[in-house]
Design a protein around this motif. Structure first.
Motif, mmCIF file in Angstrom:
data_model
loop_
_atom_site.group_PDB
_atom_site.id
_atom_site.type_symbol
_atom_site.label_atom_id
_atom_site.label_comp_id
_atom_site.label_asym_id
_atom_site.label_seq_id
_atom_site.Cartn_x
_atom_site.Cartn_y
_atom_site.Cartn_z
ATOM 1 N N GLU A 96 -19.342 -26.267 -52.071
ATOM 2 C CA GLU A 96 -19.716 -27.518 -52.014
ATOM 3 C C GLU A 96 -19.225 -28.232 -53.497
ATOM 4 O O GLU A 96 -19.209 -27.659 -54.758
ATOM 5 N N ARG A 98 -16.605 -31.937 -54.776
ATOM 6 C CA ARG A 98 -16.488 -33.572 -54.947
ATOM 7 C C ARG A 98 -15.408 -34.037 -54.468
ATOM 8 O O ARG A 98 -14.308 -33.411 -55.063
ATOM 9 N N GLU A 154 -17.597 -38.004 -54.017
ATOM 10 C CA GLU A 154 -18.436 -37.677 -52.920
ATOM 11 C C GLU A 154 -18.723 -36.354 -52.589
ATOM 12 O O GLU A 154 -17.673 -35.484 -52.373
ATOM 13 N N LYS A 188 -18.736 -32.846 -50.611
ATOM 14 C CA LYS A 188 -18.107 -32.355 -49.528
ATOM 15 C C LYS A 188 -18.121 -30.813 -49.400
ATOM 16 O O LYS A 188 -17.982 -30.039 -50.619
#
Length: 180
Positions: A110, A112, A116, A118
């Motif tokens: 995970e 960003r 956001e 992603k």
């Protein structure tokens, strides 16, 4: 654009080259050659060949000395790779890694993108990541480095041998074109 449909995509698009160009576009190579030939365009062809030979000889000599100094200091990877990997390791330290694969080769990372969150799938054995950078440049992207950090593995083992200076540079010699 119909003529382009008759040409295999891997020949004209970096997106389909499966990483064979290591992220380089053809124009970069042409620019590099032009920089070597700068100032020789007005010369006869034999003089251009002669001048190119000696200019390349100087580049080979300078690079060879640089590589030998780095190897003597225990640095086995190109400076460009080391700089890029250092930046990617900084990015990777802020990522969250999960694995559900018992072999320890597949990860969900995970990160960003433009602020956001992603998710990216990484497979170290296949040297593959959803972002595509691992395949294109042939060294680990930040997501693959995060996966390596998670299992305490050196990410450099996934870098292509072309970035390894003993493999890439120690066999280079400039051929003799004449005996003077």
């Amino acid at each position: 654009f119909n003529f382009a449909n008759n040409i295999p995509r891997e020949r004209w698009s970096q997106a389909y080259d499966e990483g064979r160009r290591y992220g380089h576009m053809t124009t970069n190579l042409a620019e590099a050659i032009n920089s070597v030939l700068k100032g020789t365009r007005h010369l006869p062809i034999a003089s251009i060949v002669w001048e190119t030979y000696f200019r390349l000889g100087k580049v080979w000599s300078d690079k060879g000395q640089e590589v030998n100094a780095r190897l003597n200091n225990g640095q086995f990877w190109s400076q460009t790779l080391q700089d890029r990997m250092s930046g990617l390791q900084s990015d990777a330290s802020a990522m969250r890694v999960r694995t559900f694969d018992p072999s320890g080769a597949e990860f969900t990372v995970e990160g960003r993108v433009r602020g956001e969150p992603k998710m990216f799938q990484v497979n170290l054995n296949r040297r593959w990541c959803d972002c595509g950078a691992f395949q294109a440049f042939r060294y680990p992207c930040s997501h693959a480095i995060a996966a390596c950090m998670n299992i305490r593995m050196n990410p450099y083992i996934y870098a292509d041998p072309c970035y390894n200076m003993p493999v890439s540079y120690t066999h280079l010699t400039l051929p003799t074109i004449c005996s003077v």
